[in-house]
Write a protein that holds these residues in place. Sequence first.
Motif, PDB file in Angstrom:
ATOM      1  N   VAL A 189      16.334  61.446  46.711  1.00  0.00           N
ATOM      2  CA  VAL A 189      16.643  60.557  47.604  1.00  0.00           C
ATOM      3  C   VAL A 189      15.585  59.766  48.218  1.00  0.00           C
ATOM      4  CG1 VAL A 189      17.815  59.768  49.690  1.00  0.00           C
ATOM      5  CG2 VAL A 189      18.846  61.792  48.314  1.00  0.00           C
ATOM      6  N   GLY A 190      14.401  60.465  48.383  1.00  0.00           N
ATOM      7  CA  GLY A 190      13.395  59.510  48.973  1.00  0.00           C
ATOM      8  C   GLY A 190      12.823  58.431  48.175  1.00  0.00           C
ATOM      9  N   PRO A 191      12.339  58.889  46.952  1.00  0.00           N
ATOM     10  CA  PRO A 191      11.955  57.612  45.861  1.00  0.00           C
ATOM     11  C   PRO A 191      13.036  56.494  45.815  1.00  0.00           C
ATOM     12  CG  PRO A 191      11.956  59.712  44.782  1.00  0.00           C
ATOM     13  CD  PRO A 191      12.246  60.022  46.370  1.00  0.00           C
ATOM     14  N   MET A 192      14.511  57.054  45.683  1.00  0.00           N
ATOM     15  CA  MET A 192      15.355  56.180  45.506  1.00  0.00           C
ATOM     16  C   MET A 192      15.491  55.182  46.655  1.00  0.00           C
ATOM     17  SD  MET A 192      19.391  57.417  45.500  1.00  0.00           S
ATOM     18  CE  MET A 192      20.688  55.996  45.805  1.00  0.00           C
ATOM     19  N   VAL A 193      15.612  55.678  47.912  1.00  0.00           N
ATOM     20  CA  VAL A 193      15.737  54.693  49.235  1.00  0.00           C
ATOM     21  C   VAL A 193      14.376  53.878  49.108  1.00  0.00           C
ATOM     22  CG1 VAL A 193      15.637  54.600  51.578  1.00  0.00           C
ATOM     23  CG2 VAL A 193      17.067  56.530  50.395  1.00  0.00           C
ATOM     24  N   ALA A 194      13.139  54.085  48.844  1.00  0.00           N
ATOM     25  CA  ALA A 194      12.139  53.329  48.877  1.00  0.00           C
ATOM     26  C   ALA A 194      11.889  52.231  47.819  1.00  0.00           C
ATOM     27  CB  ALA A 194      10.690  54.326  48.675  1.00  0.00           C
ATOM     28  N   ASP A 195      12.554  52.541  46.698  1.00  0.00           N
ATOM     29  CA  ASP A 195      12.775  51.481  45.746  1.00  0.00           C
ATOM     30  C   ASP A 195      13.851  50.543  46.081  1.00  0.00           C
ATOM     31  OD1 ASP A 195      10.426  52.304  44.625  1.00  0.00           O
ATOM     32  OD2 ASP A 195      11.205  52.766  42.472  1.00  0.00           O
ATOM     33  N   ILE A 196      15.053  51.037  46.718  1.00  0.00           N
ATOM     34  CA  ILE A 196      15.880  49.996  47.017  1.00  0.00           C
ATOM     35  C   ILE A 196      15.485  48.745  48.083  1.00  0.00           C
ATOM     36  CG2 ILE A 196      18.212  49.417  47.757  1.00  0.00           C
ATOM     37  CD1 ILE A 196      19.065  52.198  46.966  1.00  0.00           C
ATOM     38  N   ILE A 197      14.493  49.588  49.044  1.00  0.00           N
ATOM     39  CA  ILE A 197      13.898  48.722  50.130  1.00  0.00           C
ATOM     40  C   ILE A 197      13.036  47.852  49.613  1.00  0.00           C
ATOM     41  CG2 ILE A 197      12.516  48.877  52.246  1.00  0.00           C
ATOM     42  CD1 ILE A 197      13.827  51.464  52.807  1.00  0.00           C
ATOM     43  N   GLY A 198      12.172  48.464  48.598  1.00  0.00           N
ATOM     44  CA  GLY A 198      11.285  47.512  47.993  1.00  0.00           C
ATOM     45  C   GLY A 198      11.743  46.487  47.154  1.00  0.00           C
ATOM     46  N   GLY A 199      13.078  46.738  46.391  1.00  0.00           N
ATOM     47  CA  GLY A 199      13.540  45.770  45.742  1.00  0.00           C
ATOM     48  C   GLY A 199      13.440  45.959  44.288  1.00  0.00           C
ATOM     49  N   GLN A 200      12.809  47.043  44.039  1.00  0.00           N
ATOM     50  CA  GLN A 200      12.735  47.610  42.419  1.00  0.00           C
ATOM     51  C   GLN A 200      14.101  47.851  41.821  1.00  0.00           C
ATOM     52  OE1 GLN A 200      10.811  48.649  45.023  1.00  0.00           O
ATOM     53  NE2 GLN A 200       8.672  48.453  44.173  1.00  0.00           N
ATOM     54  N   VAL A 201      15.080  48.212  42.846  1.00  0.00           N
ATOM     55  CA  VAL A 201      16.397  48.292  42.575  1.00  0.00           C
ATOM     56  C   VAL A 201      17.068  47.640  43.352  1.00  0.00           C
ATOM     57  CG1 VAL A 201      16.348  50.346  40.849  1.00  0.00           C
ATOM     58  CG2 VAL A 201      16.336  50.618  43.022  1.00  0.00           C
ATOM     59  N   ALA A 210      20.876  59.657  55.657  1.00  0.00           N
ATOM     60  CA  ALA A 210      19.649  59.391  54.799  1.00  0.00           C
ATOM     61  C   ALA A 210      19.201  58.063  55.322  1.00  0.00           C
ATOM     62  CB  ALA A 210      19.836  60.076  53.359  1.00  0.00           C
ATOM     63  N   VAL A 211      20.068  57.181  55.619  1.00  0.00           N
ATOM     64  CA  VAL A 211      19.708  55.807  55.724  1.00  0.00           C
ATOM     65  C   VAL A 211      20.095  55.041  56.933  1.00  0.00           C
ATOM     66  CG1 VAL A 211      19.973  55.360  53.163  1.00  0.00           C
ATOM     67  CG2 VAL A 211      21.984  55.100  54.778  1.00  0.00           C
ATOM     68  N   GLN A 212      20.528  55.943  57.870  1.00  0.00           N
ATOM     69  CA  GLN A 212      20.926  55.319  59.333  1.00  0.00           C
ATOM     70  C   GLN A 212      19.557  54.433  59.935  1.00  0.00           C
ATOM     71  OE1 GLN A 212      21.930  58.959  61.314  1.00  0.00           O
ATOM     72  NE2 GLN A 212      24.039  58.191  61.450  1.00  0.00           N
ATOM     73  N   GLY A 213      18.400  54.895  59.720  1.00  0.00           N
ATOM     74  CA  GLY A 213      17.407  54.291  60.433  1.00  0.00           C
ATOM     75  C   GLY A 213      17.251  52.943  59.425  1.00  0.00           C
ATOM     76  N   GLN A 214      17.049  52.895  58.611  1.00  0.00           N
ATOM     77  CA  GLN A 214      17.063  51.748  57.575  1.00  0.00           C
ATOM     78  C   GLN A 214      17.947  50.662  57.741  1.00  0.00           C
ATOM     79  OE1 GLN A 214      16.697  54.896  56.369  1.00  0.00           O
ATOM     80  NE2 GLN A 214      14.786  55.200  55.165  1.00  0.00           N
ATOM     81  N   LEU A 215      19.237  51.150  57.924  1.00  0.00           N
ATOM     82  CA  LEU A 215      20.139  50.351  58.373  1.00  0.00           C
ATOM     83  C   LEU A 215      20.107  49.697  59.765  1.00  0.00           C
ATOM     84  CD1 LEU A 215      23.560  52.029  56.816  1.00  0.00           C
ATOM     85  CD2 LEU A 215      22.176  50.334  55.764  1.00  0.00           C
ATOM     86  N   LYS A 216      19.718  50.341  60.615  1.00  0.00           N
ATOM     87  CA  LYS A 216      19.394  49.889  62.045  1.00  0.00           C
ATOM     88  C   LYS A 216      18.202  48.740  61.989  1.00  0.00           C
ATOM     89  CE  LYS A 216      21.310  53.737  64.473  1.00  0.00           C
ATOM     90  NZ  LYS A 216      20.957  55.124  65.397  1.00  0.00           N
ATOM     91  N   ALA A 217      17.314  48.980  61.095  1.00  0.00           N
ATOM     92  CA  ALA A 217      16.108  48.404  61.133  1.00  0.00           C
ATOM     93  C   ALA A 217      16.277  47.163  60.102  1.00  0.00           C
ATOM     94  CB  ALA A 217      14.998  49.141  60.302  1.00  0.00           C
ATOM     95  N   GLY A 218      17.306  47.104  59.576  1.00  0.00           N
ATOM     96  CA  GLY A 218      17.751  46.017  58.526  1.00  0.00           C
ATOM     97  C   GLY A 218      16.916  45.875  57.198  1.00  0.00           C
ATOM     98  N   SER A 219      16.280  47.169  57.128  1.00  0.00           N
ATOM     99  CA  SER A 219      15.673  47.108  55.625  1.00  0.00           C
ATOM    100  C   SER A 219      16.722  47.446  54.394  1.00  0.00           C
ATOM    101  CB  SER A 219      14.535  48.149  55.666  1.00  0.00           C
ATOM    102  OG  SER A 219      15.161  49.510  56.063  1.00  0.00           O
ATOM    103  N   LEU A 220      17.581  47.870  54.912  1.00  0.00           N
ATOM    104  CA  LEU A 220      18.943  48.109  53.924  1.00  0.00           C
ATOM    105  C   LEU A 220      20.173  47.388  54.577  1.00  0.00           C
ATOM    106  CD1 LEU A 220      18.474  51.614  52.774  1.00  0.00           C
ATOM    107  CD2 LEU A 220      18.081  49.743  51.398  1.00  0.00           C
ATOM    108  N   ARG A 221      21.176  47.000  53.709  1.00  0.00           N
ATOM    109  CA  ARG A 221      22.459  46.184  53.994  1.00  0.00           C
ATOM    110  C   ARG A 221      23.503  47.316  53.574  1.00  0.00           C
ATOM    111  NH1 ARG A 221      23.011  41.278  51.842  1.00  0.00           N
ATOM    112  NH2 ARG A 221      21.631  40.401  53.506  1.00  0.00           N
ATOM    113  N   ALA A 222      24.348  47.383  54.446  1.00  0.00           N
ATOM    114  CA  ALA A 222      25.652  48.189  54.303  1.00  0.00           C
ATOM    115  C   ALA A 222      26.640  47.499  53.498  1.00  0.00           C
ATOM    116  CB  ALA A 222      26.106  49.229  55.525  1.00  0.00           C
ATOM    117  N   ILE A 223      27.148  47.737  52.679  1.00  0.00           N
ATOM    118  CA  ILE A 223      28.234  47.183  51.893  1.00  0.00           C
ATOM    119  C   ILE A 223      29.624  47.441  52.019  1.00  0.00           C
ATOM    120  CG2 ILE A 223      29.365  46.469  49.672  1.00  0.00           C
ATOM    121  CD1 ILE A 223      26.894  44.772  50.531  1.00  0.00           C
ATOM    122  N   GLY A 224      29.721  49.097  52.074  1.00  0.00           N
ATOM    123  CA  GLY A 224      31.073  49.705  52.606  1.00  0.00           C
ATOM    124  C   GLY A 224      30.950  51.079  52.586  1.00  0.00           C
TER     125      GLY A 224
END
Length: 325
Positions: A189-201, A210-224
């Motif tokens: 999961v770690g490298p997966m999350v990093a690459d979604i944030i980085g835009g590689q995927v 696993a993504v609560q912090g990133q969603l709050k920070a805005g580095s990821l967007r929740a769709i559903g």
Amino acid sequence: MTHAIQRRSCAAFFATLALFGTGAMAQASDKPLRVVLPVGAGSGVDTIMRAAAPSLTKALGGQGVVIENLPGAGGITGASVIVRAPADGQTIGVVSNNHVVNPSVFKKMPFDAVNDITPISVVGATPFVLVVNPKVPAKNAKELQAVLKAKPEAYNYASSGNGTILHLAAAMFLDAAGAEARHIPYKGVGPMVADIIGGQVEMGVLAVPAVQGQLKAGSLRAIGVMGKTRVPSLPDVPTMAEQGFPTVDIGGWFAVVGPAKLPPAEVKRLHAAVVAAFATPETKDAMAKQENIINPMTPEASLQFFKTEQERYAALVKKANITAD
């Protein structure tokens, strides 16, 4: 699946607490308890077990707890270590859906997912959420569906490995949406999350913890949310069913297991410790913050649950036509 866990009888849960109340605490061992996680650091199960570890030590009468992350091959790498461990109660593992998905994905397995383990307790469940890189021009499931259909070759989705539950969950959404995207498997999961944030995927399905912090920070967007009910920490994120995709209903569960032929006394000791650990105020608070639903099953109910889930995922894998690379 989550509802199935919630419907289990709590009789065993309270009986175990009563046992602890009479002073039948586990005696501390000189050796720490080895807890093998077939997932990488930062995954949902890793987050859960690290939060529960201090309470588990107390429930074991002071015995230390050493968490060991052994990701790879969709969980097979770590699970292989669990099934080969001595059946002495000094090594346990915490597995999730992937453990019973793998037999349907891989033509050859180094072990039997049900017969080569001793279920101690299916402890609880955690919700999944579909997330995207903020640059993706979609803020909900219908918009994402339109984006994917408009450019079927332009988007990639990540998973924690080919044939893993996160792969299945994303494939379930794409099937419901009638859309396509290229699958990019990762080793955890770690490298997966990093690459979604980085835009590689561009997107992927992940456990909420696993993504609560990133969603709050805005580095990821929740769709559903991928289950039937909304998540309290994401009150403005509707479920896929609410967004017009009622067949999308999948989440994660996690279970404590040991190697096959674990002596009944050790199963009883470890089950009691797990139940007690997840019933402490500290762990309950941590689980609530992570949105996990905790309702430990008995070893007997856990065994039946494993068998039922293996059948359920076999059907999903066949429908999605997922095979090992």
